[in-house]
Enzyme design. Structure first.
Site, PDB file in Angstrom:
ATOM      1  N   GLY A  46       0.764  -1.242   0.000  1.00 26.71           N
ATOM      2  CA  GLY A  46       0.000   0.000   0.000  1.00 26.71           C
ATOM      3  C   GLY A  46       0.795   1.293   0.000  1.00 26.71           C
ATOM      4  N   GLU A 100       3.907   4.330   6.552  1.00 25.28           N
ATOM      5  CA  GLU A 100       2.690   3.555   6.285  1.00 25.28           C
ATOM      6  C   GLU A 100       1.736   4.371   5.423  1.00 25.28           C
ATOM      7  OE1 GLU A 100       1.318   0.807   6.359  1.00 25.28           O
ATOM      8  OE2 GLU A 100       1.559  -0.328   8.205  1.00 25.28           O
ATOM      9  N   ASP A 101       0.964   3.668   4.622  1.00 27.98           N
ATOM     10  CA  ASP A 101      -0.106   4.320   3.871  1.00 27.98           C
ATOM     11  C   ASP A 101      -1.241   4.682   4.832  1.00 27.98           C
ATOM     12  OD1 ASP A 101      -0.567   1.648   4.391  1.00 27.98           O
ATOM     13  OD2 ASP A 101      -1.274   1.149   2.385  1.00 27.98           O
ATOM     14  N   ASP A 104      -4.999   1.580  10.732  1.00 24.13           N
ATOM     15  CA  ASP A 104      -6.406   1.286  10.989  1.00 24.13           C
ATOM     16  C   ASP A 104      -6.517   0.744  12.427  1.00 24.13           C
ATOM     17  OD1 ASP A 104      -9.087   0.589  10.596  1.00 24.13           O
ATOM     18  OD2 ASP A 104      -8.662  -1.122   9.340  1.00 24.13           O
ATOM     19  N   LYS A 132      -7.034   6.219  11.070  1.00 23.46           N
ATOM     20  CA  LYS A 132      -8.443   6.102  11.464  1.00 23.46           C
ATOM     21  C   LYS A 132      -8.536   6.070  12.988  1.00 23.46           C
ATOM     22  CE  LYS A 132      -9.907   3.276   7.493  1.00 23.46           C
ATOM     23  NZ  LYS A 132     -10.304   1.902   7.102  1.00 23.46           N
ATOM     24  N   PHE A 153     -13.876   2.515   4.698  1.00 23.85           N
ATOM     25  CA  PHE A 153     -12.903   1.898   3.805  1.00 23.85           C
ATOM     26  C   PHE A 153     -12.595   2.822   2.623  1.00 23.85           C
ATOM     27  CE2 PHE A 153     -11.542  -1.034   0.443  1.00 23.85           C
ATOM     28  CZ  PHE A 153     -10.531  -1.700   1.108  1.00 23.85           C
ATOM     29  N   ASP A 160      -5.813  -0.524  -2.036  1.00 24.55           N
ATOM     30  CA  ASP A 160      -6.611  -1.351  -2.942  1.00 24.55           C
ATOM     31  C   ASP A 160      -7.886  -1.891  -2.318  1.00 24.55           C
ATOM     32  OD1 ASP A 160      -5.101  -3.118  -1.138  1.00 24.55           O
ATOM     33  OD2 ASP A 160      -5.960  -4.741  -2.341  1.00 24.55           O
ATOM     34  N   ARG A 166      -5.307   0.687  -6.801  1.00 24.14           N
ATOM     35  CA  ARG A 166      -4.031   1.248  -6.317  1.00 24.14           C
ATOM     36  C   ARG A 166      -3.521   2.377  -7.213  1.00 24.14           C
ATOM     37  NH1 ARG A 166      -2.050  -2.193  -2.333  1.00 24.14           N
ATOM     38  NH2 ARG A 166      -2.352  -4.425  -2.642  1.00 24.14           N
TER      39      ARG A 166
HETATM   40  P1  5GP Z   1      -4.159  -2.326  10.559  1.00 25.06           P
HETATM   41  O1  5GP Z   1      -3.184  -3.449  10.784  1.00 25.06           O
HETATM   42  O2  5GP Z   1      -3.739  -1.019  11.209  1.00 25.06           O
HETATM   43  O3  5GP Z   1      -5.569  -2.713  10.901  1.00 25.06           O
HETATM   44  O4  5GP Z   1      -4.234  -2.094   9.022  1.00 25.06           O
HETATM   45  C1  5GP Z   1      -3.167  -1.645   8.340  1.00 25.06           C
HETATM   46  C2  5GP Z   1      -3.187  -2.061   6.885  1.00 25.06           C
HETATM   47  O5  5GP Z   1      -4.490  -2.451   6.441  1.00 25.06           O
HETATM   48  C3  5GP Z   1      -2.817  -0.885   6.038  1.00 25.06           C
HETATM   49  O6  5GP Z   1      -1.431  -0.782   5.869  1.00 25.06           O
HETATM   50  C4  5GP Z   1      -3.570  -1.178   4.745  1.00 25.06           C
HETATM   51  O7  5GP Z   1      -2.801  -2.014   3.936  1.00 25.06           O
HETATM   52  C5  5GP Z   1      -4.815  -1.890   5.197  1.00 25.06           C
HETATM   53  N1  5GP Z   1      -5.954  -0.936   5.367  1.00 25.06           N
HETATM   54  C6  5GP Z   1      -6.421  -0.385   6.511  1.00 25.06           C
HETATM   55  N2  5GP Z   1      -7.477   0.429   6.293  1.00 25.06           N
HETATM   56  C7  5GP Z   1      -7.679   0.412   4.953  1.00 25.06           C
HETATM   57  C8  5GP Z   1      -8.628   1.086   4.086  1.00 25.06           C
HETATM   58  O8  5GP Z   1      -9.496   1.881   4.474  1.00 25.06           O
HETATM   59  N3  5GP Z   1      -8.509   0.796   2.757  1.00 25.06           N
HETATM   60  C9  5GP Z   1      -7.575  -0.068   2.247  1.00 25.06           C
HETATM   61  N4  5GP Z   1      -7.578  -0.258   0.932  1.00 25.06           N
HETATM   62  N5  5GP Z   1      -6.668  -0.702   3.039  1.00 25.06           N
HETATM   63  C10 5GP Z   1      -6.720  -0.464   4.363  1.00 25.06           C
HETATM   64 MG    MG Z   2      -0.256  -1.134   4.475  1.00 20.62          MG
END
Ligand code: 5GP
Ligand code: MG
Length: 176
Positions: A46, A100-101, A104, A132, A153, A160, A166
């Protein structure tokens, strides 16, 4: 409105807003490191666009490496985060900034912190383009945040929905 697989998405954050946020992130990091050369670690897949634009805005010497993690299936984060490509560089004594992109739930961050613990890093900072706050469940400090968004989302700018979206230069939000 755009369609990816079975879902539709509406425009949410423009390319220009994204670029300003990244420029600001780069300036904050630059101010913090002075003459020290940080190692940026992009988290694939991402973050490839964020890292590219971040590097273009970062005007001092810096190094770059990538790590590949995966936790998402479809539109929900799973608890299991897998490391698919590791770091093969010596990071001892270095200042490392994870790029990081999006953050979450924070599960990926926990895994990343764990991975770097064994290495003798000088300091580990975390930068993310999107955050978030309503979904974040961990107490790891996020040092640099680009844009905080509601718990919805999003796709585009590297992010993606089941591998599609992407390549979009701006960010879209799931249409519900
Ligand atoms: P976490 O581990 O913090 O729950 O999620 C991190 C990863 O989940 C991010 O690096 C990303 O790849 C994916 N992710 C989290 N939220 C989103 C979202 O709203 N859209 C997309 N496409 N990917 C997300
Ligand atoms: Mg990611």
């Amino acid at each position: 409105m755009i369609q990816l697989h079975d879902k539709t998405f509406v425009p949410f954050i423009s390319a220009q807003e994204i670029d300003s946020a990244i420029q600001s992130l780069a300036q904050q990091v630059e101010a913090e490191f002075g003459q020290e050369i940080p190692v940026f670690i992009g988290v694939l897949n991402g973050s490839f666009m964020v890292v590219s634009d971040f590097m273009k805005h970062y005007q001092k010497p810096c190094e770059l490496s990538f790590i590949k993690m995966a936790s998402y299936q479809g539109t929900t984060s799973t608890d299991v985060v897998k490391q698919l490509i590791g770091i093969n560089q010596d990071l001892s004594g270095r200042s490392v900034v994870i790029i990081e992109d999006i953050v979450d739930t924070g599960n990926t961050l926990v895994e990343l912190k764990e991975l770097f613990k064994a290495q003798n890093i000088k300091e580990l900072k975390i930068a993310t383009l999107f955050f978030k706050p309503e979904a974040y469940k961990k107490d790891i400090k996020i040092d640099y945040i680009g844009i905080s968004i509601p718990n919805k989302f999003i796709v585009g700018y590297g992010l993606d929905y089941d591998e599609l979206g992407r390549n979009l230069p701006e960010v879209y939000q799931l249409n519900e």
